[in-house]
Motif scaffolding. Structure first.
Motif, mmCIF file in Angstrom:
data_model
loop_
_atom_site.group_PDB
_atom_site.id
_atom_site.type_symbol
_atom_site.label_atom_id
_atom_site.label_comp_id
_atom_site.label_asym_id
_atom_site.label_seq_id
_atom_site.Cartn_x
_atom_site.Cartn_y
_atom_site.Cartn_z
ATOM 1 N N UNK A 97 -5.853 -13.484 -2.760
ATOM 2 C CA UNK A 97 -6.641 -12.804 -1.728
ATOM 3 C C UNK A 97 -6.411 -13.450 -0.368
ATOM 4 N N UNK A 98 -6.302 -14.778 -0.351
ATOM 5 C CA UNK A 98 -6.048 -15.486 0.912
ATOM 6 C C UNK A 98 -4.715 -15.050 1.511
ATOM 7 N N UNK A 99 -3.681 -14.968 0.703
ATOM 8 C CA UNK A 99 -2.371 -14.558 1.201
ATOM 9 C C UNK A 99 -2.423 -13.150 1.791
ATOM 10 N N UNK A 100 -3.163 -12.281 1.139
ATOM 11 C CA UNK A 100 -3.316 -10.911 1.640
ATOM 12 C C UNK A 100 -4.028 -10.925 2.999
ATOM 13 N N UNK A 101 -5.113 -11.686 3.092
ATOM 14 C CA UNK A 101 -5.869 -11.759 4.349
ATOM 15 C C UNK A 101 -5.051 -12.418 5.454
ATOM 16 N N UNK A 102 -4.181 -13.361 5.070
ATOM 17 C CA UNK A 102 -3.351 -14.054 6.052
ATOM 18 C C UNK A 102 -2.320 -13.113 6.672
ATOM 19 N N UNK A 103 -1.980 -12.053 5.941
ATOM 20 C CA UNK A 103 -1.041 -11.086 6.493
ATOM 21 C C UNK A 103 0.095 -10.709 5.571
ATOM 22 N N UNK A 104 0.138 -11.286 4.366
ATOM 23 C CA UNK A 104 1.180 -10.906 3.426
ATOM 24 C C UNK A 104 0.919 -9.513 2.869
ATOM 25 N N UNK A 105 1.967 -8.729 2.708
ATOM 26 C CA UNK A 105 1.881 -7.435 2.049
ATOM 27 C C UNK A 105 2.166 -7.660 0.563
ATOM 28 N N UNK A 106 1.095 -7.634 -0.212
ATOM 29 C CA UNK A 106 1.177 -7.954 -1.641
ATOM 30 C C UNK A 106 1.286 -6.668 -2.442
ATOM 31 N N UNK A 107 2.309 -6.591 -3.312
ATOM 32 C CA UNK A 107 2.492 -5.376 -4.114
ATOM 33 C C UNK A 107 3.057 -5.734 -5.479
ATOM 34 N N UNK A 108 2.568 -5.057 -6.550
ATOM 35 C CA UNK A 108 3.136 -5.260 -7.890
ATOM 36 C C UNK A 108 4.572 -4.731 -7.941
ATOM 37 N N UNK A 109 5.414 -5.410 -8.721
ATOM 38 C CA UNK A 109 6.807 -4.995 -8.856
ATOM 39 C C UNK A 109 7.326 -5.436 -10.223
ATOM 40 N N UNK A 110 8.481 -4.942 -10.594
ATOM 41 C CA UNK A 110 9.088 -5.281 -11.888
ATOM 42 C C UNK A 110 9.745 -6.651 -11.799
ATOM 43 N N UNK A 111 8.923 -7.682 -11.681
ATOM 44 C CA UNK A 111 9.395 -9.068 -11.594
ATOM 45 C C UNK A 111 8.615 -9.905 -12.598
ATOM 46 N N UNK A 112 9.180 -11.031 -12.989
ATOM 47 C CA UNK A 112 8.514 -11.918 -13.941
ATOM 48 C C UNK A 112 7.618 -12.938 -13.253
ATOM 49 N N UNK A 113 7.932 -13.268 -12.016
ATOM 50 C CA UNK A 113 7.142 -14.230 -11.256
ATOM 51 C C UNK A 113 7.135 -13.798 -9.793
ATOM 52 N N UNK A 114 6.415 -14.517 -8.974
ATOM 53 C CA UNK A 114 6.298 -14.157 -7.562
ATOM 54 C C UNK A 114 7.665 -14.164 -6.884
ATOM 55 N N UNK A 115 7.936 -13.109 -6.133
ATOM 56 C CA UNK A 115 9.145 -13.007 -5.311
ATOM 57 C C UNK A 115 8.680 -12.776 -3.873
ATOM 58 N N UNK A 116 9.113 -13.644 -2.977
ATOM 59 C CA UNK A 116 8.633 -13.528 -1.600
ATOM 60 C C UNK A 116 9.774 -13.361 -0.614
ATOM 61 N N UNK A 117 9.517 -12.588 0.430
ATOM 62 C CA UNK A 117 10.409 -12.474 1.576
ATOM 63 C C UNK A 117 9.565 -12.764 2.801
#
Length: 424
Positions: free
Chosen positions: A35-55
């Motif tokens: 939730x903090x990352x979302x509030x900070x400004x990250x666009x968080x979305x579910x995807x076909x990944x096994x772990x967190x992938x960030x850009x």
């Protein structure tokens, strides 16, 4: 089968309950990280990944959070089954890494910039917050006492104060009440006020002890618990010539403290009260940011400051605020009276001062309000014409200690809102 004693059963149930409680608390912590990352400004979305992938991208180079999103920055992909992923022991480390990333620090810097501008605008709107005048100590609280303004002394002769009760109420006094202080205190208040805007009144009171919110002389701050420069400062970031910040992008400068200071020794000063101008960076436009990146920070501009000072020497100072009126206000009457030699020097100075850095690097400097840095360079030609001045960023902990406190406070506040925690 022999039954276990009642006290052994009670102990077993207690251990099971404790384990469940710890697991639930850990899950809530991970939810709050996300939730903090979302509030900070990250666009968080579910995807076909096994772990967190960030850009993360380069949000410090963008003009706003919206522009960062449009450029594809701050995108965080999480596994489609988010609940199952959060339950994994590795999810906390994934989220910790995203929170600690340079992109998150830049997203924080964008928020800090908004908070700094809000704070500076409020300080400027108080006409009773003035420069030092006739007063009993280093800081003067008008006709009332420090206690009336929510502050209490910790050093003699007004050289250091901390909030008497509420941090946020003490800072609010600088928005509303009569206070007299020099530009160094103005810089400190600008920094604290930005934190109050960023954390919010409750968060500012919660995240910082009153002993950490010290205003006074810089020497006294160094010997105090000040979160700016004292024992509570944590890890400091050194970037005096702004090389690192220039490479990251304009947003990296938001809220950063700095100063314009004389190059030659104190004997060269005509006005000891203007031996330096402390400031907090208000904003840096794209053109100024590009100029800083191209030239690698302040070293190039300190050379230009020296050249501007050298070009000022042929002028015969003819009145108060001469260079300010000539070079900043571009007073046509003064311009018409220049000799040919002075006009040549003026044209050369104008070309240098038209550099995007001098026009687009804006700072809040008490008591002058928000001005481009070029204004302050010009102003010192009038106040202390016998020495050039150079720019430096001060040591700060905005992206280290302050950011870490912000993370802890926001995640802690999130966890405190979970009704399940009260039942457990």
């Amino acid at each position: 089968m022999k039954r276990a004693p009642a006290n052994a059963l009670s102990l077993a149930f207690a251990i099971f309950a404790l384990s469940s409680d710890t697991h639930a608390t850990d899950l809530r912590h991970r939810e709050c990280q996300l939730e903090f990352l979302y509030e900070l400004g990250w666009q968080v979305a579910p995807a076909a990944v096994d772990s967190v992938q960030s850009n993360g991208g380069t949000p410090c180079r963008r003009a706003s959070l919206g522009e960062a999103h449009a450029a594809g920055d701050l995108r965080l992909s999480v596994p489609l089954d988010t609940d199952a992923w959060i339950s994994r022991s590795t999810s906390a480390a994934d989220l910790d890494a995203a929170i600690a990333s340079p992109a998150s620090v830049c997203a924080f810097a964008i928020r800090l910039g908004d908070a700094t501008r809000s704070a500076a605008d409020k300080l400027i709107a108080n006409p009773r917050f003035k420069f030092s005048g006739i007063q009993a100590g280093w800081i003067g609280f008008g006709g009332g006492s420090a206690a009336d303004a929510g502050w209490k002394p910790i050093f003699t002769w007004g050289r250091g104060f901390i909030p008497a009760d509420s941090n946020s109420q003490a800072i609010d006094a600088f928005y509303r009440r009569p206070v007299r202080a020099e530009c160094g205190v103005g810089r400190q208040v600008g920094q604290y006020a930005a934190l109050a805007e960023l954390f919010g009144p409750a968060g500012f009171d919660r995240a910082f002890k009153p002993e950490e919110i010290v205003v006074g002389t810089f020497n006294k701050l160094n010997t105090s618990q000040s979160v700016l420069l004292g024992s509570a400062r944590g890890e400091m970031f050194a970037d005096g010539w702004a090389r690192k910040s220039s490479a990251r992008g304009p947003q990296a400068f938001n809220g950063v403290p700095g100063f314009l200071v004389h190059v030659f020794d104190v004997e060269s000063l005509s006005d000891i009260n203007n031996q330096a101008q402390n400031f907090v960076v208000y904003d840096v436009d794209a053109a100024a940011g590009r100029a800083l990146e191209i030239h690698g920070g302040f070293v190039h501009y300190n050379r230009l400051n020296r050249r501007i000072w050298e070009l000022s020497e042929p002028f015969h100072i003819r009145g108060r605020r001469w260079f300010e009126r000539l070079l900043w206000a571009r007073d046509a009457r003064l311009l018409a009276r220049l000799t040919p030699t002075e006009r040549t020097a003026f044209d050369a100075m104008r070309v240098l001062l038209d550099d995007p850095f001098y026009r687009g690097f804006r700072v809040y400097g008490h008591p002058h309000g928000v001005k481009p840095i070029g204004y302050f360079v010009i102003r010192m030609l009038d106040r202390n014409p016998r020495t050039p001045f150079q720019l430096e960023l001060a040591l700060h902990n905005l992206h280290t200690e302050i950011y870490q406190r912000y993370v802890r406070d926001r995640i802690g506040a999130c966890r405190a809102t979970d009704p399940g925690l009260e039942e457990r």
